[in-house]
Design a protein around this motif. Structure first.
Motif, short mmCIF file in Angstrom:
data_model
loop_
_atom_site.label_atom_id
_atom_site.label_comp_id
_atom_site.label_asym_id
_atom_site.label_seq_id
_atom_site.Cartn_x
_atom_site.Cartn_y
_atom_site.Cartn_z
N TRP A 6 -5.06 37.05 21.19
CA TRP A 6 -3.92 37.45 20.57
C TRP A 6 -4.00 39.02 20.61
CZ3 TRP A 6 -1.83 40.34 16.35
CH2 TRP A 6 -2.72 40.17 15.31
N SER A 9 -3.53 40.46 24.36
CA SER A 9 -2.19 40.45 24.41
C SER A 9 -0.92 41.56 24.09
CB SER A 9 -1.39 38.62 24.13
OG SER A 9 -3.09 37.72 24.69
N ALA A 13 0.39 44.34 25.77
CA ALA A 13 1.56 44.24 26.02
C ALA A 13 2.48 45.68 25.58
CB ALA A 13 2.07 42.61 25.76
N LEU A 16 1.14 48.07 28.83
CA LEU A 16 1.30 47.65 30.13
C LEU A 16 2.60 47.31 30.74
CD1 LEU A 16 -1.50 45.69 30.59
CD2 LEU A 16 -1.24 47.51 31.13
N GLY A 17 3.39 47.94 31.78
CA GLY A 17 4.24 47.64 32.04
C GLY A 17 4.86 46.99 31.49
N ASP B 241 -0.83 32.07 28.62
CA ASP B 241 -0.88 33.47 28.38
C ASP B 241 0.20 33.80 29.44
OD1 ASP B 241 -2.25 36.69 27.40
OD2 ASP B 241 -0.90 36.38 28.48
N PHE B 265 2.14 33.05 24.89
CA PHE B 265 2.79 34.93 25.24
C PHE B 265 3.44 34.71 26.62
CE2 PHE B 265 0.80 35.68 22.14
CZ PHE B 265 -1.10 35.28 21.68
N GLN B 267 5.69 37.92 27.13
CA GLN B 267 6.35 38.91 27.27
C GLN B 267 6.22 39.79 28.03
OE1 GLN B 267 3.35 37.96 25.52
NE2 GLN B 267 1.92 39.65 25.44
N VAL B 268 6.94 40.80 28.60
CA VAL B 268 7.08 41.51 29.19
C VAL B 268 7.11 41.53 30.91
CG1 VAL B 268 6.20 44.05 30.57
CG2 VAL B 268 5.22 43.16 27.73
N GLN B 287 1.90 31.26 17.51
CA GLN B 287 2.49 32.45 18.02
C GLN B 287 2.72 32.42 19.02
OE1 GLN B 287 -2.28 35.67 18.23
NE2 GLN B 287 -2.09 33.09 17.30
N ASP B 289 5.63 34.68 21.16
CA ASP B 289 5.56 36.21 22.25
C ASP B 289 6.53 36.05 23.33
OD1 ASP B 289 5.91 39.27 22.62
OD2 ASP B 289 3.80 39.34 22.18
N ILE B 292 9.90 41.66 25.26
CA ILE B 292 10.63 42.75 26.41
C ILE B 292 11.09 42.47 27.73
CG2 ILE B 292 9.31 44.82 27.50
CD1 ILE B 292 7.90 45.24 25.38
N LEU B 311 2.61 34.08 13.75
CA LEU B 311 3.44 35.39 14.56
C LEU B 311 4.07 35.26 15.35
CD1 LEU B 311 1.01 38.13 16.25
CD2 LEU B 311 3.20 37.06 18.03
N HIS B 313 7.42 37.71 18.15
CA HIS B 313 7.17 38.36 18.53
C HIS B 313 8.81 38.75 19.44
CE1 HIS B 313 3.51 41.28 18.17
NE2 HIS B 313 3.89 40.90 17.10
N PHE B 315 11.16 40.89 19.72
CA PHE B 315 11.56 42.36 19.97
C PHE B 315 11.92 42.85 20.96
CE2 PHE B 315 7.74 44.48 21.32
CZ PHE B 315 6.63 44.00 20.84
N LYS B 316 12.99 43.98 21.78
CA LYS B 316 13.08 44.43 22.92
C LYS B 316 13.45 43.46 24.08
CE LYS B 316 11.36 48.37 25.24
NZ LYS B 316 13.02 49.38 24.82
#
Lengths: 212, 691
Positions: A6, A9, A13, A16-17, B241, B265, B267-268, B287, B289, B292, B311, B313, B315-316
């Motif tokens: 984690w 990542s 996160a 990158l990108g 992920d 995960f 994100q992005v 977790q 995320d 983004i 956790l 996340h 955001f954005k």
């Protein structure tokens, strides 16, 4: 590989990108990695942050774009990186009085907002890139007290905003430009360049002989 | 190469049985593995003993002295893997990770048919990965090529392996799609394809990998389409992920079936739509995320069932609605990052009561209400970022006791009240940003936060004096006090801060002079004292500030002339001395040529530009060359001053100390000022003006 996944990542996160925001932080972090920093002045340069605007020695404008890099007199060594050329809003690049080696990346010619380029009193070698002639907002160009060779690029004479140029104490060759802004640059800002001949005599013999 | 092999076989036969063959092979390996600038394997030395190689570091043998395990890792070998490796045909474990090895994999590896573990991670092997070498390794359980330079397509020969449980090809330059046939590797528990250049669609058939516990597909890959809903069938999955790999579409609700999932995960990416409420099924999830992305909608109420979450996340994104109150009740929540969305209403009042909250960042939303009191109940909160919202009310006193805080960024809100004193004494805080609020009251006299690097209090309604204790902030680099109602003088203690590079105290009601001890503040690059009531002269000691780049003293009542010493400030790019009472000539030097007179020096009626032929003579001018009369006047005044001070010294000491006022009275307890200080105060007069 699984245990700190984690963290991996998480930090990747943000690096990158990313949409567009943090390419400036990435570029600066690349600079950090190529510099040696015994006084830890770059300690606050945390690449996992969303932009570099809270890093010390960095100033941003209201859109969180980097406008100043103030690292004069900071006991840095190592070398510059081409990624610096990505800082399109950079106005002041202050790296004077360090021990930086290597060459001036020609990518610095992409810094179209640059007002001041201060690399003086370092150990920089190689030539002055002719791409610096693209810096149409440049006012201060101080490269004195390095080990630069080659000619003074003629393109610099096309930068009408240029007010202060100092290339003294280097190993430049060829002739001293005299047109455009160079009409007002005092000759002693070119001194101590053993192979630099006098001011160019326009219309007469070709200049920059034996100086590539 | 054939000759090598022949030679080795010759040596085999010329010695007694078994063991010695291992010694020769390992020595051959050593010379190839250790490149020109490599080192390591020092104990791999020739010996008369046939089984000496079994005690080489990293080598294990079986009862017949045949090498079964070779584990040489994180040694700077800088060599390559030679074909001789194929001679260690009893090898079960080949681990050569992090050795800086280059070149290609020799096809002789295919002879290692007993291999269970093949780990060549963290090297610089290149070329295609020769899948054919794997086919014979029927016992292979672990294949790890992480972080090399392999390119070309992903090897499909692996699918025949029935025991393969750990497959990591991540961190290379593999291109092309993920083969559908990977869904046939039923034994697989770990699949790592992250950090490559893969494209195409993520095969839905990967859902057949019933034993899969970890799947990493993200980072630098760029897939078509989105997350196949079938992945919800991977019932053993613990970590999924797929971050930063260009995924589109919505998050499938079937992912809520992954009841063993510990971390998700995503994100992005370019994920759209709502966060599926069905994700409440992820009962083990710790977790999550989804940051983004382009997600919309609200945080599902059903997430109150995710009681293991630590956790979160988000955001954005473009999420909106309230932050649900159950968020404050989640028993294990440690990290909550919701910044850059459109969340409204208040933060849950219970937030932090679980005693575990470490990071809170809700910046750039539309949040209102007050700051919950118990955010730091567990004493673990280190990041508090609430900036760019509409929070009202004061900073809770409890936060001032939160010793774990390292970052406080609550600027651009509607907060009011006095900033609690103890905030300025927190031992670990590096950033305090409370600017652009309605804070009032005064700053405390006790300030000791010695890790503090950034302090911004600007644009508030703070009154009182700037406490000298600011000089205790030994690590301060940026001080921003502008746009408040500070009064009194600039405490010179500020300038003892060796790291201070940016100071802005403009737009206040500060008075008094600029202390000459400003010269001690050698790291100063930017200094803005404009829009105050500062008087006195510009200290000529400013020339010690070699890195000063921006100096703004405009809109004050500064008198005297511009010290010629300022010409030494070769880094001074931006100078604004406009709207003061400066007099005399502007220094005619190279640095000053670069300033625009109109913007830098306007509004000083008695200031003469270098081009003016004559400059009015004023009593304050003692430096003008050729003004003999001025020099004479100052000489008389000096004599007068000396006499005056001598008389003072002969007077009996006063009982009580008064603050200084009126020419010649020395402040009690201070050393007698230097002659020139006395002369200056006499001439300019702290009482009536002489100039």
């Amino acid at each position: 590989m699984a245990a700190p996944s984690w963290i991996w990542s998480l930090s990747l996160a943000v690096i990158l990108g990313f949409v567009n925001g943090n390419s400036e932080g990435d570029a600066l972090y690349t600079l950090r990695r190529s510099l040696s920093d015994p006084d830890n002045v770059l300690q606050s340069w945390d690449p996992t942050l969303v932009n570099p605007c809270t890093w010390f020695h960095i100033t941003c404008n209201q859109d969180n774009r980097v406008t100043r890099l103030d690292l004069g007199n900071s006991n840095l060594s190592g070398h510059l990186v081409p990624e610096l050329g990505k800082l399109e809003h950079l106005q002041y690049l202050e790296l004077y009085k360090n021990n930086i080696q290597g060459t001036i990346p020609s990518e610095l010619g992409n810094l179209k907002s640059l007002i001041s380029l201060d690399l003086y009193n370092n150990n920089i070698s190689g030539t002055i890139p002719s791409s610096l002639g693209k810096l149409k907002s440049l006012v201060f160009l101080r490269l004195n007290d390095n080990r630069l060779n080659g000619p003074v690029p003629r393109g610099l004479a096309g930068i009408s905003s240029l007010k202060v140029v100092d290339v003294s104490n280097n190993d430049l060759c060829g002739t001293i430009p005299t047109s455009g802004p160079f009409e007002h640059i005092p000759l002693n800002n070119f001194e101590n360049n053993p192979r630099l001949e006098g001011p160019e005599l326009l219309g007469l013999a070709s200049y920059d002989t034996n100086c590539s | 190469m054939l000759l090598h092999v022949a030679l080795v076989f010759f040596l085999f036969s010329s010695r007694s049985s078994a063991g010695t063959s291992g010694l020769e092979v390992l020595l051959k390996l050593k010379s190839a593995l250790t490149g020109n600038k490599g080192s390591g394997l020092e104990d791999w030395k020739d010996s008369s003993s046939p089984t000496a190689h079994c005690s080489f570091s990293g080598v294990s043998c079986d009862d017949d002295s045949r090498v079964v395990s070779l584990n040489v890792s994180y040694t700077p070998l800088y060599g390559f893997l030679p074909p001789e490796i194929g001679l260690l045909d009893r090898l079960v474990n080949l681990t050569i990770s992090g050795d800086n090895l280059t070149g290609r994999l020799p096809k002789e590896i295919e002879k290692l048919t007993s291999l269970k573990i093949l780990n060549i991670s963290n090297n610089i092997f290149t070329g295609n990965f020769p899948g054919k070498i794997i086919v014979g390794m029927t016992q292979l359980e672990v294949l790890d090529t992480y972080n090399n330079n392999f390119s070309g397509p992903l090897p499909t020969e692996l699918v025949s392996l029935k025991n393969l449980r750990h497959l990591c090809l991540g961190g290379n330059y593999f291109s092309g799609p993920i083969p559908e046939s990977y869904s046939k590797i039923q034994s697989l528990e770990f699949l790592g394809l992250n950090g490559n250049a893969l494209m195409g669609k993520v095969p839905a058939s990967l859902a057949r990998l019933k034993n899969l516990k970890h799947m990493y597909l993200g980072y630098f890959n760029s897939f078509e389409g989105g997350i196949p809903p079938e992945l919800g069938l991977l019932s053993s999955l613990q970590i999924l992920d797929m971050a930063s790999c260009n995924l589109h579409g919505e998050i499938p609700k079937s992912l809520g079936l992954l009841k063993n999932l510990d971390a998700l995960f995503l994100q992005v990416n370019r994920l759209t739509g709502h966060i599926p409420p069905q994700l409440y099924g992820l009962v083990r999830l710790r977790q999550l995320d989804l940051s983004i992305n382009d997600l919309i909608g609200e945080i599902p109420e059903s997430f109150s069932l995710l009681t293991n979450i630590s956790l979160l996340h988000l955001f954005k994104n473009s999420l909106y609605g309230p932050i649900p109150s159950f968020i404050g009740d989640l028993p294990n929540l440690e990290v909550l990052q919701l910044w850059e969305n459109n969340f409204t209403f208040e933060l849950p009042v219970n937030l932090g009561r679980n005693g575990k909250l470490k990071e809170l960042d809700v910046a750039t939303n539309h949040l209102t209400g007050s700051i919950p009191r118990d955010l730091c109940k567990g004493g673990k909160l280190y990041m508090l970022i609430l900036m760019e919202n509409f929070f009202t009310g004061p900073i809770p006193e409890q936060l001032a006791d939160c010793k774990s805080l390292t970052k406080i960024r609550i600027s651009k809100n509607l907060l009011n009240g006095t900033i609690p004193e103890r905030i300025f004494n927190l031992p670990l805080v590096g950033q305090i940003e409370v600017n652009d609020n309605n804070f009032s009251g005064e700053l405390p006299s006790k300030i000791s936060a010695n890790v503090l690097g950034i302090l911004t209090l600007s644009n508030n309604r703070i009154t009182g004096k700037i406490p000298p204790a600011i000089g205790n902030l030994k690590n301060l680099q940026t001080l921003s006090l502008e746009m408040n109602s500070f009064t009194g003088e600039i405490p010179e203690e500020i300038f003892h801060l060796h790291l201070l590079s940016r100071i802005n105290i403009s737009a206040n009601n500060l008075s008094g002079e600029i202390p000459s001890s400003i010269a001690l503040c050698t790291s100063l690059t930017s200094s803005d004292f404009s829009r105050n009531n500062l008087s006195g002269e510009i200290p000529k000691e400013m020339d010690k500030l070699k890195d000063l780049s921006i100096l703004n003293l405009s809109h004050n009542s500064i008198t005297g002339h511009i010290p010629y010493e300022m010409c030494e400030l070769t880094s001074l790019f931006t100078l604004d001395l406009s709207y003061n009472n400066l007099a005399g000539r502007v220094p005619n030097c190279a640095q000053f040529v670069t300033f625009n007179y109109d913007s830098s020096l306007a509004g000083n009626p008695n200031l003469c530009s270098p081009s003016q032929v004559s400059c009015p003579l004023l009593p304050s001018q003692v430096q003008d060359s050729g003004q003999a009369r001025g020099k004479f006047c100052s000489l008389v005044l000096i004599v007068f001053a000396v006499a005056f001070v001598t008389i003072l010294l002969l007077m009996p000491p006063r009982q009580r100390c008064e603050s200084k006022g009126g020419a010649g009275i020395v402040e009690c307890g201070k050393a007698i000022p230097e002659l020139k200080e006395v002369r200056r105060s006499l001439i300019l007069g702290t009482g009536g003006p002489l100039s």
